[in-house]
Motif scaffolding. Structure first.
Motif, PDB file in Angstrom:
ATOM      1  N   GLU A  85       0.828  -1.206   0.000  1.00 54.74           N
ATOM      2  CA  GLU A  85       0.000   0.000   0.000  1.00 54.74           C
ATOM      3  C   GLU A  85       0.861   1.255   0.000  1.00 54.74           C
ATOM      4  O   GLU A  85       0.608   2.200  -0.742  1.00 54.74           O
ATOM      5  N   LYS A  86       1.907   1.212   0.824  1.00 54.19           N
ATOM      6  CA  LYS A  86       2.787   2.374   0.945  1.00 54.19           C
ATOM      7  C   LYS A  86       3.436   2.686  -0.410  1.00 54.19           C
ATOM      8  O   LYS A  86       3.457   3.827  -0.855  1.00 54.19           O
ATOM      9  N   PHE A  87       3.941   1.632  -1.076  1.00 54.70           N
ATOM     10  CA  PHE A  87       4.649   1.866  -2.338  1.00 54.70           C
ATOM     11  C   PHE A  87       3.689   2.263  -3.456  1.00 54.70           C
ATOM     12  O   PHE A  87       4.047   3.030  -4.343  1.00 54.70           O
ATOM     13  N   LEU A  88       2.480   1.752  -3.368  1.00 59.73           N
ATOM     14  CA  LEU A  88       1.473   2.151  -4.358  1.00 59.73           C
ATOM     15  C   LEU A  88       1.165   3.644  -4.188  1.00 59.73           C
ATOM     16  O   LEU A  88       0.995   4.378  -5.158  1.00 59.73           O
ATOM     17  N   ALA A  89       1.130   4.087  -2.920  1.00 58.78           N
ATOM     18  CA  ALA A  89       0.879   5.511  -2.661  1.00 58.78           C
ATOM     19  C   ALA A  89       2.046   6.354  -3.151  1.00 58.78           C
ATOM     20  O   ALA A  89       1.868   7.472  -3.623  1.00 58.78           O
ATOM     21  N   GLN A  90       3.254   5.790  -3.071  1.00 61.38           N
ATOM     22  CA  GLN A  90       4.436   6.541  -3.489  1.00 61.38           C
ATOM     23  C   GLN A  90       4.403   6.862  -4.982  1.00 61.38           C
ATOM     24  O   GLN A  90       4.995   7.839  -5.421  1.00 61.38           O
ATOM     25  N   VAL A  91       3.714   6.023  -5.771  1.00 63.92           N
ATOM     26  CA  VAL A  91       3.573   6.333  -7.197  1.00 63.92           C
ATOM     27  C   VAL A  91       2.198   6.939  -7.491  1.00 63.92           C
ATOM     28  O   VAL A  91       1.741   6.961  -8.618  1.00 63.92           O
ATOM     29  N   GLU A  92       1.545   7.406  -6.438  1.00 59.03           N
ATOM     30  CA  GLU A  92       0.249   8.075  -6.533  1.00 59.03           C
ATOM     31  C   GLU A  92      -0.823   7.211  -7.184  1.00 59.03           C
ATOM     32  O   GLU A  92      -1.576   7.654  -8.046  1.00 59.03           O
ATOM     33  N   ILE A 107      -6.205  -4.946 -13.193  1.00 58.95           N
ATOM     34  CA  ILE A 107      -5.087  -4.281 -13.863  1.00 58.95           C
ATOM     35  C   ILE A 107      -5.355  -3.956 -15.332  1.00 58.95           C
ATOM     36  O   ILE A 107      -4.770  -3.038 -15.867  1.00 58.95           O
ATOM     37  N   SER A 108      -6.266  -4.688 -15.981  1.00 55.13           N
ATOM     38  CA  SER A 108      -6.529  -4.377 -17.390  1.00 55.13           C
ATOM     39  C   SER A 108      -7.281  -3.062 -17.521  1.00 55.13           C
ATOM     40  O   SER A 108      -7.342  -2.482 -18.590  1.00 55.13           O
ATOM     41  N   GLN A 109      -7.867  -2.590 -16.399  1.00 51.59           N
ATOM     42  CA  GLN A 109      -8.620  -1.342 -16.472  1.00 51.59           C
ATOM     43  C   GLN A 109      -7.773  -0.126 -16.137  1.00 51.59           C
ATOM     44  O   GLN A 109      -8.296   0.964 -15.922  1.00 51.59           O
ATOM     45  N   LEU A 110      -6.457  -0.322 -16.085  1.00 49.19           N
ATOM     46  CA  LEU A 110      -5.557   0.807 -15.860  1.00 49.19           C
ATOM     47  C   LEU A 110      -5.011   1.273 -17.211  1.00 49.19           C
ATOM     48  O   LEU A 110      -4.878   0.473 -18.135  1.00 49.19           O
ATOM     49  N   SER A 111      -4.677   2.569 -17.282  1.00 45.84           N
ATOM     50  CA  SER A 111      -4.066   3.059 -18.518  1.00 45.84           C
ATOM     51  C   SER A 111      -2.609   2.594 -18.573  1.00 45.84           C
ATOM     52  O   SER A 111      -2.067   2.105 -17.578  1.00 45.84           O
ATOM     53  N   GLY A 112      -1.990   2.774 -19.731  1.00 49.24           N
ATOM     54  CA  GLY A 112      -0.595   2.356 -19.883  1.00 49.24           C
ATOM     55  C   GLY A 112       0.313   2.982 -18.841  1.00 49.24           C
ATOM     56  O   GLY A 112       1.144   2.314 -18.230  1.00 49.24           O
ATOM     57  N   GLY A 113       0.133   4.278 -18.616  1.00 49.40           N
ATOM     58  CA  GLY A 113       0.958   4.966 -17.636  1.00 49.40           C
ATOM     59  C   GLY A 113       0.729   4.436 -16.230  1.00 49.40           C
ATOM     60  O   GLY A 113       1.662   4.266 -15.452  1.00 49.40           O
ATOM     61  N   GLN A 114      -0.540   4.144 -15.922  1.00 50.41           N
ATOM     62  CA  GLN A 114      -0.859   3.613 -14.591  1.00 50.41           C
ATOM     63  C   GLN A 114      -0.275   2.222 -14.405  1.00 50.41           C
ATOM     64  O   GLN A 114       0.239   1.887 -13.336  1.00 50.41           O
ATOM     65  N   GLN A 115      -0.321   1.416 -15.474  1.00 47.59           N
ATOM     66  CA  GLN A 115       0.269   0.077 -15.383  1.00 47.59           C
ATOM     67  C   GLN A 115       1.760   0.179 -15.109  1.00 47.59           C
ATOM     68  O   GLN A 115       2.312  -0.554 -14.290  1.00 47.59           O
ATOM     69  N   GLN A 116       2.409   1.134 -15.779  1.00 45.53           N
ATOM     70  CA  GLN A 116       3.844   1.301 -15.575  1.00 45.53           C
ATOM     71  C   GLN A 116       4.134   1.711 -14.131  1.00 45.53           C
ATOM     72  O   GLN A 116       5.090   1.244 -13.525  1.00 45.53           O
ATOM     73  N   ARG A 117       3.271   2.563 -13.570  1.00 48.46           N
ATOM     74  CA  ARG A 117       3.459   2.965 -12.169  1.00 48.46           C
ATOM     75  C   ARG A 117       3.312   1.778 -11.226  1.00 48.46           C
ATOM     76  O   ARG A 117       4.046   1.655 -10.244  1.00 48.46           O
ATOM     77  N   ASP A 130      13.518  -1.978 -17.521  1.00 50.60           N
ATOM     78  CA  ASP A 130      13.555  -2.146 -18.974  1.00 50.60           C
ATOM     79  C   ASP A 130      12.511  -1.235 -19.622  1.00 50.60           C
ATOM     80  O   ASP A 130      11.327  -1.529 -19.600  1.00 50.60           O
ATOM     81  N   GLU A 131      12.978  -0.131 -20.156  1.00 50.85           N
ATOM     82  CA  GLU A 131      12.126   0.852 -20.848  1.00 50.85           C
ATOM     83  C   GLU A 131      10.906   1.291 -20.040  1.00 50.85           C
ATOM     84  O   GLU A 131       9.781   1.179 -20.504  1.00 50.85           O
ATOM     85  N   PRO A 132      11.122   1.831 -18.836  1.00 46.07           N
ATOM     86  CA  PRO A 132       9.968   2.275 -18.044  1.00 46.07           C
ATOM     87  C   PRO A 132       9.267   3.481 -18.672  1.00 46.07           C
ATOM     88  O   PRO A 132       8.119   3.747 -18.357  1.00 46.07           O
ATOM     89  N   PHE A 133       9.957   4.187 -19.580  1.00 50.27           N
ATOM     90  CA  PHE A 133       9.336   5.379 -20.161  1.00 50.27           C
ATOM     91  C   PHE A 133       8.572   5.071 -21.441  1.00 50.27           C
ATOM     92  O   PHE A 133       7.987   5.967 -22.045  1.00 50.27           O
ATOM     93  N   ALA A 134       8.583   3.816 -21.865  1.00 54.28           N
ATOM     94  CA  ALA A 134       7.951   3.492 -23.154  1.00 54.28           C
ATOM     95  C   ALA A 134       6.431   3.619 -23.047  1.00 54.28           C
ATOM     96  O   ALA A 134       5.804   3.010 -22.190  1.00 54.28           O
ATOM     97  N   GLY A 135       5.864   4.436 -23.910  1.00 62.56           N
ATOM     98  CA  GLY A 135       4.408   4.548 -24.017  1.00 62.56           C
ATOM     99  C   GLY A 135       3.709   5.106 -22.794  1.00 62.56           C
ATOM    100  O   GLY A 135       2.580   4.743 -22.526  1.00 62.56           O
ATOM    101  N   VAL A 136       4.375   5.978 -22.026  1.00 65.54           N
ATOM    102  CA  VAL A 136       3.675   6.605 -20.905  1.00 65.54           C
ATOM    103  C   VAL A 136       3.427   8.076 -21.218  1.00 65.54           C
ATOM    104  O   VAL A 136       4.134   8.684 -22.017  1.00 65.54           O
ATOM    105  N   ASP A 137       2.417   8.656 -20.549  1.00 61.63           N
ATOM    106  CA  ASP A 137       2.095  10.056 -20.766  1.00 61.63           C
ATOM    107  C   ASP A 137       3.100  10.947 -20.047  1.00 61.63           C
ATOM    108  O   ASP A 137       3.907  10.485 -19.244  1.00 61.63           O
ATOM    109  N   ALA A 138       3.037  12.237 -20.336  1.00 61.83           N
ATOM    110  CA  ALA A 138       4.017  13.174 -19.792  1.00 61.83           C
ATOM    111  C   ALA A 138       3.971  13.217 -18.265  1.00 61.83           C
ATOM    112  O   ALA A 138       5.012  13.312 -17.609  1.00 61.83           O
ATOM    113  N   VAL A 139       2.750  13.118 -17.704  1.00 65.13           N
ATOM    114  CA  VAL A 139       2.618  13.176 -16.242  1.00 65.13           C
ATOM    115  C   VAL A 139       3.337  12.001 -15.600  1.00 65.13           C
ATOM    116  O   VAL A 139       4.094  12.149 -14.628  1.00 65.13           O
TER     117      VAL A 139
END
Lengths: 433, 258
Positions: free
Chosen positions: B125-132, B141-151, B168-177
């Motif tokens: 829970e703590k680490f999930l909060a750390q990535v907001e 998990i399928s109902q999360l956006s690409g950026g949310q899945q990466q988080r 491995d490519e954490p920035f691939a296909g994520v939004d600017a936020v």
């Protein structure tokens, strides 16, 4: 249905219990086959073990012995290994290698059965099973009767599967979801894969004698696939597949009785499994086709109503005055207009006087919100550089879905505009409490 | 002496050669990375960036060479290593929730057979909060956006509470936020003196985000602090045509071994 249960005899109960044990075992382990996209592996293994069975029978001369278990077990684990090796050789895809391996092994088995004279294997029995006779093959130790032998075999296998899934729950989960992470953490995805395959083989073989190959193949897939449609939780999925297995057995036996005569009980059980799958395909609350259709039609009627609010608002623009129904009929069809008026009056959103209508206070506020969203969106997209004639279509879609908070953010970003790009006023909404 | 070495080197790769089937992908790679750095592995498609990560983590067989993490072979320091595979490498339709995926990061510490305890769920829970992402804890998990899945994937790596992270490519296909959130997270990790090694695609941002760069194209082109390594000459060597020879050699080796 009540009479069906009250007339049950003990051998019929045994048939259902044995059926339920087989179906649940397969369902439980089948969940992981489905999640790992190996649904056809059950099919492959159940066919490929034939040469193993024949070899064992040739050596021991009997179909019901531990040698059969061992012979089939070895080939059962060999099959996924061969498939894996073939695939890793480079040019063969997984589906092709599954197809190649099990058909060849099965074909060899068929040749062995048909060409060696002193082997007597009833292929029909292997395929369709004889669950109806299982209650009469008793386990007798020291003169006392411990019930049908098949009950003890399938019961043991069910406990084995249950123990496997329970003990290795976490490992199976992480290896199935993300084998790379699992490997990096020191769990052994390969080892888990072969353990799973071994359990699949043992389950298949033990089920052969009692219910036959076809039902086993079906049970590896149908209950798990149905459960997958019903839940987003792995543990629930496993539990549902067990429940599904029991339903298949009881329902299948009932179906066989209903159809009467010499209808195959195993076949009926597999049919019920298919029915369960189709039912969850249609009626699953989240993914079911029926509910998806309902949701969509509900959305369609909501959009229709909201467009109607907007139409009324646009005619009076800003002031909530009486609108002749005739004017609304110019925009919508006559009948639809009457239906919508009826419906909105019932909801307290609309008032009617003679041949005119007016939005109620509640209805007017709702219309303001929609118009505000529409026009803010247009302004925002205009600011982003879209020409005026590109704005209306997308705003028409978006207005129904964006939240007041997002509207507020857009308004802030645009420095609280009073007018949209077409010069129409953007209504302000006073937030209450 | 040994202790000192530990302080100076987080990752040491020596004469690493890796082949896929018969085709060599990485040739004789040698490098060391000091602890506490944000490291980008940069190179064109097919340069072997993901392969390098996977072979360091023991997911691929090595043709030659060895890898040491904090002066130990990988399998002795598993607990100190966090890993974020490519987002596309898993099935996001798997019946599980965001918090459950994050909890999987604890599995290595929990070990075989035992179940996650209350502390593990709290940590998740703590680490999930750390990535907001705390609001999405129980979302399928399928109902999360690409950026949310990466988080979620990053939160899972944080849950491993490692000293060195491979991403491995954490920035691939994520939004600017999300990209900004990830950068913030990487900086937090650096402040905690962790080493983070990231496969990165975007040459525009690499100078801004990372303080150490490893340029790779089947062989090691350069490895060092960003200001020393990031120059036109090195980039030309990495992305330019001179490597055609290596790639041709790989083809010929692959053919010859068939």
């Amino acid at each position: 249905m009540l009479s069906f249960f009250s007339q049950l005899q003990s051998h019929e109960i045994w048939i259902m219990v044995i059926g339920a044990l087989v179906c649940s075992s397969c369902g439980l382990i089948g969940c992981f086959l489905i999640l790992r996209k190996l649904a056809l592996m059950g099919d492959a293994i159940s066919h490929a073990v034939l040469p193993g069975i024949v070899l064992a029978v040739m050596m021991t001369g009997s179909l019901s012995s531990w040698a059969v278990f061992i012979g089939a077990g070895i080939i059962g684990v060999l099959t996924p290994f061969l498939i894996d090796t073939l695939q890793r050789s480079g040019r063969v895809q997984e589906d092709a290698s599954i197809g190649a391996v099990f058909t060849v092994l099965f074909a060899i088995g068929v040749i062995m059965v048909t060409s060696i004279p002193h082997v007597h294997i009833d292929v029909e029995c292997v395929l369709y099973g004889e669950i109806v006779w299982t209650p009469y093959d008793r386990l007798i130790i020291g003169g006392s009767d411990f019930g049908p032998q098949a009950f003890w075999v399938t019961g043991t296998i069910f406990l084995l599967n249950l123990a496997f899934v329970t003990f290795f729950y976490k490992e199976l989960k992480v290896c199935s979801f993300d084998s790379q992470l699992a490997a990096a953490m020191g769990f052994r995805p390969k080892l888990m894969h072969y353990l799973l395959m071994a359990v699949v083989s043992i389950t298949t073989i033990s089920s052969f004698e009692s219910v036959g190959a076809i039902i086993v193949v079906g049970m590896f897939i149908a209950p798990g696939a149905a459960a997958y449609l019903l839940t987003d939780n792995l543990a629930t999925m496993l539990a549902l597949s067990v429940v599904g297995g029991i339903l298949c057995s009881v329902g299948g036996y009932g179906l066989a009785i209903l159809l009467g005569g010499g209808v195959s009980v195993s076949g009926s059980m597999a049919t019920v499994a298919g029915i369960l799958f189709v039912l969850s395909l249609f009626f699953s609350p989240k993914y079911g086709l029926v509910f998806r259709f309902l949701r969509r039609s509900r959305l369609r009627s909501r959009l229709q109503k909201e467009h109607f609010y907007i139409d009324i608002y646009r005619i009076t623009e800003g002031e909530n005055t009486w609108v002749p129904i005739l004017d609304l009929q110019k925009i919508n069809q006559r009948k639809k207009t009457f239906d919508l008026i009826q419906e909105m009056m019932l909801a307290g959103m609309l008032e009617k006087e003679e041949e005119s209508v007016r939005l109620s206070e509640k209805g007017f506020l709702h219309a303001q919100k929609l118009i505000r969203a529409h026009r803010l969106w247009e302004s925002y997209m205009h600011k982003l550089g879209l020409p005026e004639d590109h704005l209306h279509r997308s705003a028409d879609d978006v207005e129904h879905f964006i939240s007041p908070q997002l509207c507020q953010e857009m308004a802030k970003d645009l420095d609280y505009p009073r007018q949209d790009p077409h010069g129409k006023p953007i209504p302000l909404i006073e937030e209450k409490g | 002496m040994k202790k000192e070495n530990h302080n100076q080197v987080a990752l040491e790769v020596h004469d690493l050669t890796v082949a896929y089937h018969t085709r060599p992908v990485l040739w004789n790679i040698d490098f060391e990375i000091p602890p506490g750095k944000l490291v980008a592995i940069v190179g064109p498609n097919g340069a072997g960036k993901s392969t390098l990560l996977k072979s360091i983590l023991g997911l691929l067989p090595l043709s030659s060479g060895w890898v040491k993490i904090f002066d130990n072979p990988y399998r002795k320091v598993r607990q100190k290593v966090g890993y974020v595979p490519q987002r596309g490498s898993v099935d996001w339709d798997f019946p599980t929730t965001a918090i459950d995926v994050v909890c999987m990061g604890r599995y290595g510490k929990i070990g075989w057979f035992r179940r996650p305890k209350k502390e593990d769920w709290e940590a998740a829970e703590k680490f999930l909060a750390q990535v907001e992402m705390e609001k999405f804890a129980h979302r399928q998990i399928s109902q999360l956006s690409g950026g949310q899945q990466q988080r979620v994937f990053l939160a899972r790596a944080l849950a491993q509470e490692a000293d060195i992270y491979f991403m491995d490519e954490p920035f691939a296909g994520v939004d600017a936020v999300t990209e900004k959130a990830i950068v913030r997270l990487l900086e937090e990790l650096r402040e905690q003196k962790k080493t983070v090694i990231v496969v990165h695609h975007d040459l525009q941002t690499v100078k801004e985000y990372f303080d150490w760069i490893l340029l790779l194209n089947m062989r090691l082109i350069a490895n060092g602090p960003t200001e020393e390594v990031y120059n036109e000459d090195n980039l030309r060597k990495t992305y330019g045509g001179r490597l055609a020879i290596l790639s041709q050699a790989a083809d010929e080796v692959a053919k010859g071994r068939l």
